[in-house]
Design a protein around this motif. Structure first.
Motif, PDB file in Angstrom:
ATOM      1  N   MET A 165      59.729  41.979  45.819  1.00 31.51           N
ATOM      2  CA  MET A 165      58.818  40.927  45.372  1.00 31.51           C
ATOM      3  C   MET A 165      57.821  40.569  46.468  1.00 31.51           C
ATOM      4  N   TYR A 166      58.345  40.381  47.691  1.00 29.27           N
ATOM      5  CA  TYR A 166      57.447  40.037  48.806  1.00 29.27           C
ATOM      6  C   TYR A 166      56.432  41.140  49.040  1.00 29.27           C
ATOM      7  N   LEU A 167      56.897  42.389  49.010  1.00 35.15           N
ATOM      8  CA  LEU A 167      55.990  43.508  49.268  1.00 35.15           C
ATOM      9  C   LEU A 167      54.911  43.583  48.198  1.00 35.15           C
ATOM     10  N   ILE A 168      55.336  43.431  46.928  1.00 33.27           N
ATOM     11  CA  ILE A 168      54.361  43.519  45.836  1.00 33.27           C
ATOM     12  C   ILE A 168      53.333  42.403  45.979  1.00 33.27           C
ATOM     13  N   TYR A 169      53.822  41.201  46.328  1.00 32.18           N
ATOM     14  CA  TYR A 169      52.909  40.067  46.469  1.00 32.18           C
ATOM     15  C   TYR A 169      51.870  40.343  47.548  1.00 32.18           C
ATOM     16  N   ARG A 170      52.330  40.921  48.657  1.00 27.94           N
ATOM     17  CA  ARG A 170      51.398  41.236  49.736  1.00 27.94           C
ATOM     18  C   ARG A 170      50.383  42.303  49.297  1.00 27.94           C
ATOM     19  N   TYR A 171      50.882  43.330  48.607  1.00 28.94           N
ATOM     20  CA  TYR A 171      50.010  44.423  48.192  1.00 28.94           C
ATOM     21  C   TYR A 171      48.951  43.984  47.192  1.00 28.94           C
ATOM     22  N   LEU A 172      49.329  42.990  46.364  1.00 31.06           N
ATOM     23  CA  LEU A 172      48.388  42.523  45.337  1.00 31.06           C
ATOM     24  C   LEU A 172      47.026  42.233  45.906  1.00 31.06           C
ATOM     25  N   PHE A 173      47.021  41.482  47.011  1.00 30.72           N
ATOM     26  CA  PHE A 173      45.747  41.031  47.547  1.00 30.72           C
ATOM     27  C   PHE A 173      44.970  42.189  48.153  1.00 30.72           C
ATOM     28  N   ILE A 174      45.708  43.117  48.778  1.00 36.88           N
ATOM     29  CA  ILE A 174      45.040  44.309  49.303  1.00 36.88           C
ATOM     30  C   ILE A 174      44.373  45.072  48.162  1.00 36.88           C
ATOM     31  N   LEU A 175      45.138  45.269  47.084  1.00 37.89           N
ATOM     32  CA  LEU A 175      44.605  46.053  45.973  1.00 37.89           C
ATOM     33  C   LEU A 175      43.443  45.351  45.293  1.00 37.89           C
ATOM     34  N   LEU A 176      43.589  44.055  45.090  1.00 34.06           N
ATOM     35  CA  LEU A 176      42.514  43.327  44.400  1.00 34.06           C
ATOM     36  C   LEU A 176      41.223  43.404  45.200  1.00 34.06           C
ATOM     37  N   GLU A 177      41.371  43.265  46.528  1.00 35.75           N
ATOM     38  CA  GLU A 177      40.166  43.304  47.360  1.00 35.75           C
ATOM     39  C   GLU A 177      39.540  44.701  47.335  1.00 35.75           C
ATOM     40  N   THR A 178      40.390  45.723  47.494  1.00 37.92           N
ATOM     41  CA  THR A 178      39.871  47.096  47.465  1.00 37.92           C
ATOM     42  C   THR A 178      39.171  47.362  46.149  1.00 37.92           C
ATOM     43  N   HIS A 179      39.814  46.932  45.079  1.00 36.44           N
ATOM     44  CA  HIS A 179      39.237  47.193  43.767  1.00 36.44           C
ATOM     45  C   HIS A 179      37.906  46.482  43.605  1.00 36.44           C
ATOM     46  N   GLN A 180      37.835  45.248  44.101  1.00 37.83           N
ATOM     47  CA  GLN A 180      36.583  44.499  43.980  1.00 37.83           C
ATOM     48  C   GLN A 180      35.440  45.255  44.663  1.00 37.83           C
ATOM     49  N   ASN A 181      35.737  45.779  45.853  1.00 33.81           N
ATOM     50  CA  ASN A 181      34.708  46.536  46.562  1.00 33.81           C
ATOM     51  C   ASN A 181      34.276  47.759  45.764  1.00 33.81           C
ATOM     52  N   MET A 182      35.261  48.439  45.156  1.00 30.80           N
ATOM     53  CA  MET A 182      34.925  49.621  44.355  1.00 30.80           C
ATOM     54  C   MET A 182      34.040  49.240  43.181  1.00 30.80           C
ATOM     55  N   VAL A 183      34.379  48.112  42.544  1.00 29.09           N
ATOM     56  CA  VAL A 183      33.595  47.693  41.381  1.00 29.09           C
ATOM     57  C   VAL A 183      32.167  47.368  41.792  1.00 29.09           C
ATOM     58  N   TYR A 184      32.016  46.677  42.945  1.00 28.33           N
ATOM     59  CA  TYR A 184      30.671  46.354  43.419  1.00 28.33           C
ATOM     60  C   TYR A 184      29.871  47.623  43.640  1.00 28.33           C
TER      61      TYR A 184
END
Lengths: 255, 305
Positions: free
Chosen positions: B204-223
């Motif tokens: 759970m802790y690992l997934i929670y941490r990864y979420l923000f990494i992934l969301l940020e990476t994805h946002q950059n890709m979308v931009y």
């Protein structure tokens, strides 16, 4: 090798041209999680109890994976986060739909079905708390349909196809999209069981729920299949070392 | 958006059909739709790098309340709301939970209301499936012939659908009370104290941490995809979506791998330890945790007679 992949990719993209056509006509809805409070208490508890043996099996499996290869645990967590992020992102479609693929078919193909049960329940908890999508009382029922029934069917189909030497990408597509469809059928069944119709009983009620949700779920299953194929194809081309680490590429791969 | 409003109108119409004059129903529906349109403007549930529920939970005044007790409290209330097959209990629970979230927790009202529209589409679609009966003979208050059978709306189904919608909203308010007042890592900690297998908590802790990494990476890709006209037409959108999704998976795999090396270099032995702030119990909390379920059960018993 590279040209081979890009040709395949092109074919898939050509095929996918049809899907937005569907989407033009289709309304928007959230994917198939049963919303908080929608199941009677007895049903909610019963589905939860039904999940426990699968979850226990999953925990045992994950412990084993973690003790053998610690790195695989991190990758497993990453798959979970990926499934969550997929669900949090809206598929850019004309109607502004917010339906989403589940990503569990991919996990089941990579890790086998029982670890996906544990990952699935965690992702569902996250979705309920962080996205208000799904719920706490319906966590058991949703876990059963999305994290147990779907992945087990996906894995079964993939396994059978592999035994029958079906084209691998076709096997992946079938496994992921049929797993998605199966999840949707199980959810409809759960809803029908909870709220049977007065005239036709559970059967009639199930037809109604299937009909109401079919509009978003069928194109979604196709998208899920395509996405899983693209991911697997890319992984095999570029991420061989990582795949070997999680034990996906053991044996005579690409023979 | 427009689809959900039309759906809401249809379901409300079918729910209320036969109760009052049809014209009056039409008027009510028009007013409600107008309100919903105003309300829905400009609220988004998640932006690129963060998740807004998480942010509001951190800001809540109820954040320091004992999270294990809060978790159990919300679960118990949600189950009472579902269990009680009458209309008063869910309405009471909805009011009590909204009061806790809005008045004590100080969550902005507009955000709370926009969050309530999230489950609306699911609830409305399912209500539609419950209201409409497929039957071989015409019956009930409203009938539509469709081939060899009829689509009917009966009084019993109207009542059933209304009851289910109310209890669903009651339970949803309990979920929101929990998620708008408790940052999710406090819930992990509460689950750990309840002796869940440690490997699950760690995931759970690992997934929670990864979420923000992934969301940020994805946002950059979308931009970057958007700046190259990647979302110009439905076909390109779909292609871009498939490509970014794959790339996201691929980069996240690399990230996870790199993260493991970094953690191993810092003596990771299979257990992650976090520093947790203490949570306190006080009289106000105990009062709330006991009085709300008790009052709900009391209402349930009284309304039964």
């Amino acid at each position: 090798m590279t040209s081979n992949i890009s040709r395949l990719e092109k074919r898939i993209v050509m095929f996918s041209v049809m899907i937005p056509l569907f989407y033009f006509l289709l309304p928007a809805a959230r994917a198939m999680h049963i919303m908080e409070g929608f199941l009677p208490a007895a049903h909610a508890i019963a589905w939860g109890v039904l999940c426990i043996p699968f979850l226990a099996l999953g925990v045992v499996k994950i412990r084993k994976i973690a003790s053998e290869k610690r790195k695989a645990l991190l990758i497993l967590a990453m798959v979970g986060a990926y499934a969550f992020v997929l669900s949090a992102l809206k598929i850019p479609s004309v109607t502004g739909s917010s339906s989403h693929p589940t990503g569990t078919g991919l996990g089941a193909i990579l890790f086998g079905p029982s670890p996906m049960a544990v990952i699935g329940v965690i992702v569902l908890l996250f979705q309920a708390i962080l996205l208000a999508h799904g719920g706490l009382t319906t966590l058991g029922a949703n876990t059963f349909s999305m994290a147990i029934a779907g992945p087990f069917l996906s894995f079964g189909i993939y396994y059978v196809c592999k035994k029958l030497k079906v084209n691998k990408l076709a096997a992946v597509f079938l496994a992921a999209s049929l797993g998605d469809l199966f999840t949707y059928c199980v959810t409809s069944f759960q809803l029908a069981l909870a709220h049977p119709s007065e005239v036709g009983g559970i059967g009639a009620s199930m037809v109604k729920f299937l009909g109401v949700f079919a509009v978003t779920q069928i194109p979604l299953a196709v998208i899920e299949g395509l996405l899983t194929v693209v991911v697997i194809m890319g992984l095999e081309a570029w991420a061989k070392p990582e795949l070997r680490e999680i034990g996906y590429l053991e044996g005579g791969e690409k023979a | 958006m427009i689809f959900s409003l039309l759906l809401a109108a249809l379901v409300l119409f079918l729910l209320l059909y036969g109760l009052w004059e049809t014209a009056l129903i039409g008027l009510i529906i028009v007013c409600l739709l107008f309100g919903a349109l105003l309300l829905h403007r400009g609220h988004f549930h998640h932006h690129g790098g963060y998740i807004s529920i998480d942010l509001y939970a951190q800001k809540s005044r109820l954040c320091h309340w004992h999270s294990g007790a809060k978790l159990i409290f919300c679960l118990v209330c949600a189950f009472i709301s579902v269990w009680a097959k009458n209309i008063y209990v869910p309405v009471f629970i909805f009011c009590a939970m909204s009061f806790l979230t809005l008045a004590l927790g100080k969550t902005p009202v507009s955000y709370y209301l926009s969050l309530l529209t999230v489950p609306a589409v699911f609830i409305l679609l399912s209500a539609l499936a419950i209201i409409i009966e497929i039957s071989p003979i015409p019956e009930g208050v409203l009938c539509l012939p469709a081939g060899s059978f009829y689509l009917c709306v009966t009084k019993a189904n109207q009542e059933k659908a209304a009851g289910i919608m109310l209890s669903a909203f009651g339970a949803v308010s309990c979920l929101y009370m929990l998620s708008l007042s408790t940052p999710i890592y406090r819930i992990f900690e509460a689950l750990r104290k309840m002796r869940l297998p440690f490997v699950v908590i760690e995931l759970m802790y690992l997934i929670y941490r990864y979420l923000f990494i992934l969301l940020e990476t994805h946002q950059n890709m979308v931009y970057s995809a958007a700046s190259r006209l990647g979302y110009r037409s439905p076909v390109t959108s779909l292609k871009t979506m498939l490509n970014t999704s794959f790339n996201l998976f691929f980069t996240s795999l690399r990230r996870a791998s790199g993260m493991y090396d970094a953690m191993e270099a810092r003596c990771y032995d299979g257990e992650i330890r976090f520093l947790m702030e203490d949570e306190s119990f006080d009289m106000a909390q105990v009062f709330v945790f006991l009085s709300v379920p008790a009052a709900a059960v009391l209402i349930w018993i009284m309304s039964r007679r």
